[in-house]
Each structure stands twice: as C-alpha cells, then as structure tokens.
Design a protein around this motif. Structure first.
Motif, PDB file in Angstrom:
ATOM      1  N   LEU A   1       4.551 -22.210   2.804  1.00 44.20           N
ATOM      2  CA  LEU A   1       4.601 -23.560   3.369  1.00 44.20           C
ATOM      3  C   LEU A   1       3.593 -23.584   4.504  1.00 44.20           C
ATOM      4  N   HIS A   2       2.425 -24.142   4.229  1.00 47.47           N
ATOM      5  CA  HIS A   2       1.311 -24.100   5.174  1.00 47.47           C
ATOM      6  C   HIS A   2       0.480 -25.359   4.965  1.00 47.47           C
ATOM      7  N   PRO A   3      -0.099 -25.931   6.044  1.00 47.31           N
ATOM      8  CA  PRO A   3      -0.857 -27.174   5.879  1.00 47.31           C
ATOM      9  C   PRO A   3      -2.139 -27.020   5.069  1.00 47.31           C
ATOM     10  N   ILE A   4      -2.643 -25.794   4.919  1.00 54.63           N
ATOM     11  CA  ILE A   4      -3.901 -25.575   4.201  1.00 54.63           C
ATOM     12  C   ILE A   4      -3.697 -24.715   2.966  1.00 54.63           C
ATOM     13  N   HIS A   5      -2.997 -23.588   3.117  1.00 56.54           N
ATOM     14  CA  HIS A   5      -2.868 -22.627   2.028  1.00 56.54           C
ATOM     15  C   HIS A   5      -1.625 -22.905   1.188  1.00 56.54           C
ATOM     16  N   GLU A   6      -1.765 -22.727  -0.120  1.00 54.35           N
ATOM     17  CA  GLU A   6      -0.607 -22.845  -1.005  1.00 54.35           C
ATOM     18  C   GLU A   6       0.180 -21.542  -1.046  1.00 54.35           C
ATOM     19  N   GLY A   7      -0.507 -20.439  -0.842  1.00 53.90           N
ATOM     20  CA  GLY A   7       0.206 -19.167  -0.877  1.00 53.90           C
ATOM     21  C   GLY A   7      -0.697 -17.999  -0.553  1.00 53.90           C
ATOM     22  N   ARG A   8      -0.163 -16.792  -0.739  1.00 53.72           N
ATOM     23  CA  ARG A   8      -0.894 -15.561  -0.420  1.00 53.72           C
ATOM     24  C   ARG A   8      -0.745 -14.584  -1.579  1.00 53.72           C
ATOM     25  N   ALA A   9      -1.827 -13.852  -1.850  1.00 52.94           N
ATOM     26  CA  ALA A   9      -1.825 -12.809  -2.872  1.00 52.94           C
ATOM     27  C   ALA A   9      -2.196 -11.491  -2.210  1.00 52.94           C
ATOM     28  N   PHE A  10      -1.561 -10.420  -2.651  1.00 55.45           N
ATOM     29  CA  PHE A  10      -1.807  -9.079  -2.114  1.00 55.45           C
ATOM     30  C   PHE A  10      -2.234  -8.195  -3.278  1.00 55.45           C
ATOM     31  N   VAL A  11      -3.435  -7.636  -3.157  1.00 56.36           N
ATOM     32  CA  VAL A  11      -4.039  -6.920  -4.282  1.00 56.36           C
ATOM     33  C   VAL A  11      -4.274  -5.467  -3.898  1.00 56.36           C
TER      34      VAL A  11
ATOM     35  N   GLN B   1       0.823  -1.205   0.000  1.00 62.33           N
ATOM     36  CA  GLN B   1       0.000   0.000   0.000  1.00 62.33           C
ATOM     37  C   GLN B   1       0.862   1.261   0.000  1.00 62.33           C
ATOM     38  N   GLN B   2       1.858   1.296   0.859  1.00 60.69           N
ATOM     39  CA  GLN B   2       2.705   2.485   0.929  1.00 60.69           C
ATOM     40  C   GLN B   2       3.526   2.670  -0.346  1.00 60.69           C
ATOM     41  N   LEU B   3       3.979   1.566  -0.952  1.00 54.28           N
ATOM     42  CA  LEU B   3       4.725   1.682  -2.196  1.00 54.28           C
ATOM     43  C   LEU B   3       3.855   2.285  -3.289  1.00 54.28           C
TER      44      LEU B   3
ATOM     45  N   LEU C   1      -0.940   3.987 -11.706  1.00 53.07           N
ATOM     46  CA  LEU C   1      -1.204   2.558 -11.574  1.00 53.07           C
ATOM     47  C   LEU C   1      -2.686   2.339 -11.319  1.00 53.07           C
ATOM     48  N   ALA C   2      -3.261   1.376 -12.029  1.00 52.07           N
ATOM     49  CA  ALA C   2      -4.655   1.003 -11.773  1.00 52.07           C
ATOM     50  C   ALA C   2      -4.732  -0.117 -10.746  1.00 52.07           C
ATOM     51  N   GLY C   3      -3.733  -0.996 -10.782  1.00 49.36           N
ATOM     52  CA  GLY C   3      -3.716  -2.102  -9.829  1.00 49.36           C
ATOM     53  C   GLY C   3      -2.357  -2.768  -9.793  1.00 49.36           C
ATOM     54  N   VAL C   4      -2.057  -3.396  -8.657  1.00 46.10           N
ATOM     55  CA  VAL C   4      -0.821  -4.150  -8.485  1.00 46.10           C
ATOM     56  C   VAL C   4      -1.165  -5.445  -7.750  1.00 46.10           C
TER      57      VAL C   4
ATOM     58  N   ASP D   1      -9.054   2.212  -6.853  1.00 43.07           N
ATOM     59  CA  ASP D   1     -10.362   2.605  -6.339  1.00 43.07           C
ATOM     60  C   ASP D   1     -10.599   2.116  -4.912  1.00 43.07           C
ATOM     61  N   ARG D   2      -9.669   1.314  -4.381  1.00 43.23           N
ATOM     62  CA  ARG D   2      -9.761   0.866  -2.980  1.00 43.23           C
ATOM     63  C   ARG D   2      -8.408   1.067  -2.311  1.00 43.23           C
ATOM     64  N   ALA D   3      -7.839   2.249  -2.567  1.00 40.87           N
ATOM     65  CA  ALA D   3      -6.450   2.497  -2.186  1.00 40.87           C
ATOM     66  C   ALA D   3      -6.228   2.560  -0.687  1.00 40.87           C
ATOM     67  N   GLU D   4      -7.308   2.630   0.090  1.00 42.20           N
ATOM     68  CA  GLU D   4      -7.135   2.738   1.542  1.00 42.20           C
ATOM     69  C   GLU D   4      -6.721   1.419   2.176  1.00 42.20           C
ATOM     70  N   SER D   5      -6.805   0.329   1.436  1.00 39.91           N
ATOM     71  CA  SER D   5      -6.404  -0.961   1.999  1.00 39.91           C
ATOM     72  C   SER D   5      -5.982  -1.905   0.880  1.00 39.91           C
ATOM     73  N   VAL D   6      -5.200  -2.897   1.254  1.00 37.38           N
ATOM     74  CA  VAL D   6      -4.758  -3.942   0.330  1.00 37.38           C
ATOM     75  C   VAL D   6      -5.484  -5.228   0.692  1.00 37.38           C
ATOM     76  N   GLU D   7      -6.073  -5.874  -0.295  1.00 34.91           N
ATOM     77  CA  GLU D   7      -6.763  -7.136  -0.058  1.00 34.91           C
ATOM     78  C   GLU D   7      -5.743  -8.265   0.045  1.00 34.91           C
TER      79      GLU D   7
END
Length: 413
Positions: free
Chosen positions: A51-61, A28-30, A41-44, A65-71
């Motif tokens: 390495l997690h027993p349930i999740h394969e990974g994480r995405a940061f969006v 967000q700060q970048l 930029l429209a989106g990043v 138009d929702r610049a106050e937070s990163v999903e």
C-alpha cells in the motif's frame, strides 16, 4: 533435506520474522541455509504487493551467481497497458491469480513453463524445474493490493526437484510468506504514517507518541503557502484539471521543503503547512529560504510545461515566520491530528494571505528576518507594518528587494 533440517529452518524463519528481519536479509540467509543442507537452487523470487502512493509492490530476487546480495525491485502499476503489464501477464503469478490456483509446477526439462517471465529471467542457467506457490490472505486481511505472497523456486539440478525437495519447499514457503508479510506490514505502517503525517511526526507516532494531549513545545520556522487565484481556477477550469493542478504544484512545494530539511505537517486544500527545525534558528531560516529558491526555479519549469499544453497555471504565495508552537496530538479520543498549534501558526497563515494585498509572492515576519543569517538578510527589505486579521498588533513584513528581483540578482515567481 531431512525432516529435522526442514523443521529447524521453519523455526528459524518464524523467529526471524518475529524479530523483524528485513525481507532481503531473510531471503538471502534462507537460501544460504538451504544450500548448506544440499538443496540446489538457481534462483528464488518472492513478490508481495503493498500500500504505497507510487509502488504497487516489492519483489526480492536471489540468484546463485549473485548470492552475496538480494535484489530488491519496487514495481509500479501492472494495469497500465505497458511493458510491465505484458510481463505480469506472462508470469506464473498472474496465471495462478487467473486460474485461482495456489501452485504451479513446471517441469522445464519437459518443455513446460519455459515462457514464464520468472523462468526467462534466469535463462542463462540450464534450468530443469520450477515451483510457483501463492499464499492468499483472508478477505478482511487484505490491505490495498496486498492479498497474496508469491514464492517462486527454480533449480538447475539434474532431473529437477525430487519429491523430497518439493515437500521441503512447500513446508518452507508458509513461514517464509508469513515472515515476508510481517515485514511488509511494518513497512506499510511506516509509509502511511510518513505520507499522511510527515517524517518527524511519523517517527514520533511510531515511537508511541499517540496519547491525546501530549505535545512538545518547540521553536521553529513556520512555512505556510497556498496557490494564487485557486478559487478562480476551480470556478473556470474543467473539473478534471483541478486534481492534476493541485498535484503538480503540491509536488513542487513538498519536494522543495523536504529536500531542504523541512517537514510538511498538513495539506489544507491548496495550502501547505511545514516546519523547519534546527538547533541554530539561523540554519532553519537558511533552509527555508533555500527551499523557496528551489521552489521558484521548479515552478518556472512547471508553468512553461503546463502553459505549452494549454493547461491552467498559477504561482505560490508564501509566508515565513519564526515562533514557539506546540507540536503533538490534538483531537478526540477516536480521531487525533499530529500537528502544530499556537499563535505563531495563525500568524504565518495571515502573513501568507497578505501576499495578495501587496502583490508579492513571499512575505517574511520581522522575527524570521532577525533570525536569518546576515548574508541572507541583505536581499530583504521592509514593506512596512500591516494589520493581520486575528493578530493583536500590526506586524512589520519583509520581502525580497524588488530592485534585485528586477535586475535578476534574486528571483521571485
């Protein structure tokens, strides 16, 4: 963006990564700083496996138009043949892996890359350009599925990214990927410690409690449970049913303990050793009994589900005790276990094993009953004194009042 601006952002990214800034805040700060320097930029999207027993990974969006937070999206397996697999296979990230490429530039104005899932996710923008970058790790630096960081940049600027923009994004991606990897590695360490050691033990280890022989004397409620007839089940059930059975029942035991505030220390085959700690022993006893009630309720649902599918079912034997134990590192210089030891640990295991002899699903020591709140003790009755293997003197054991169980006022198994 001027070279001086790019250099300043690279230095900021490096410092933020070393400080341990969380991925979402970092991104967000970048993006805010890039916008301040005139980069439209429209989106990043940043993706890193883990390495997690349930999740394969994480995405940061990040979206303008929702610049106050990163999903933050934690995604599951992408090889299951479902919708997630289809979306992954239509992504620019998948294309780079398949082609062993590190960059894809799609001039969206010219009709390139419009079917990439990253582009479709921002279809409401009049997107003009897309730059996808992948930074791979050396083979000996790969952890689980985590072998790359993917960074996708999208713009709706008229004419798309110019050469200066592309140069800036390529330079920024390297320190960004390094900072994201640094945060991801710290998260992996914490996850592995918690998954294999338990919450409290993991926190102590991560705080530096890793010296052999360093242990703390604690007074706690001890929980030891195992599965009824497990040996018979393993001898008679199909081999491919054993692990699912263990997982199904362990999931119910562990979740009930953790939700009630307990900490699972060790899984021993079909057995579970846990502790409940509280300043007031009565509260620890109450929490353990609440965990037992939750567990019994969930086991009834699980047994019904597995029975309807023709799969083997069982139940859980449980011993509860209160005592003083040593909580800390035990083992050799090269292999340590963070656990509890002491006579009370042996006693709670022996108490649980007595469930088979007296045909009860739960047995409690006299010490546990004495520390239990009065309103909880009303449902408990003594079964008499029993000799426990390895314990020097007979112990009085208690259980739920069979008459209350028969009347439905209390539940057991």
């Amino acid at each position: 963006m001027r070279d001086a601006d790019i250099e300043q952002l690279c230095q900021w990214l490096t410092g933020a990564g070393l400080e341990g800034m969380a991925e979402a805040a970092l991104l967000q700060q970048l993006c805010e700083r890039c916008a301040a320097h005139g980069l439209r930029l429209a989106g990043v999207l940043v993706i890193i496996d883990t390495l997690h027993p349930i999740h394969e990974g994480r995405a940061f969006v990040w979206r303008r138009d929702r610049a106050e937070s990163v999903e933050v999206v934690e995604y599951g397996r992408t090889d299951r043949g479902d919708d997630a697999t289809e979306r992954w296979q239509r992504s620019a990230s998948f294309r780079m892996v398949a082609d062993d490429a590190t960059e894809i530039r799609s001039r969206l104005l010219a009709g390139e890359g419009l079917n990439f899932t990253e582009v479709e996710a921002l279809a409401e923008y009049a997107l003009t350009d897309f730059l996808a970058l992948r930074h791979c790790f050396a083979a000996d630096a790969v952890i689980g599925e985590m072998d790359s960081v993917y960074v996708n940049w999208l713009t709706d600027a008229p004419g798309g990214f110019d050469d200066a923009d592309l140069a800036a994004l390529r330079r920024l991606t390297l320190p960004l990927a390094l900072a994201i990897k640094s945060a991801a590695l710290a998260r992996i360490v914490a996850t592995l410690a918690e998954v294999y050691l338990g919450t409290d033990a993991a926190q102590l280890v991560l705080q530096g409690r890793i010296r052999r022989g360093v242990a703390e004397r604690i007074h706690a409620v001890l929980w030891f449970s195992d599965l009824r007839g497990y040996t018979t089940i393993t001898d008679t059930a199909p081999p491919d049913e054993i692990i699912p059975l263990l997982n199904d029942y362990a999931d119910q035991v562990i979740s009930a303990i953790c939700e009630a505030g307990g900490d699972v220390l060790k899984l021993i085959g079909d057995g579970t050793l846990a502790v409940f700690k509280a300043a007031d022993p009565a509260e620890a006893c109450r929490a353990a009994l609440q965990a037992e009630r939750t567990l019994r309720s969930r086991l009834r649902a699980l047994d019904a589900e597995r029975g309807a599918a023709g799969r083997p079912v069982t139940s859980v034997y449980l011993g509860l005790h209160v005592g003083e134990v040593f909580f800390g590192n035990i083992g050799s210089e090269s292999r340590l276990d963070f656990t509890v030891v002491g006579p009370a640990v042996n006693e709670v295991a022996r108490i649980a094993s007595m469930c088979r002899s007296v045909d009860r699903h739960m047995l409690l020591s006299s010490e546990f009953v004495a520390a239990t709140p009065a309103e909880e003790r009303a449902d408990l009755v003594s079964l008499g004194r029993f000799a426990l293997r390895g314990v020097g003197r007979p112990r009085e054991l208690f259980t739920l009042d069979p008459e209350l169980v028969a009347a439905g006022a209390a539940t057991e198994g």
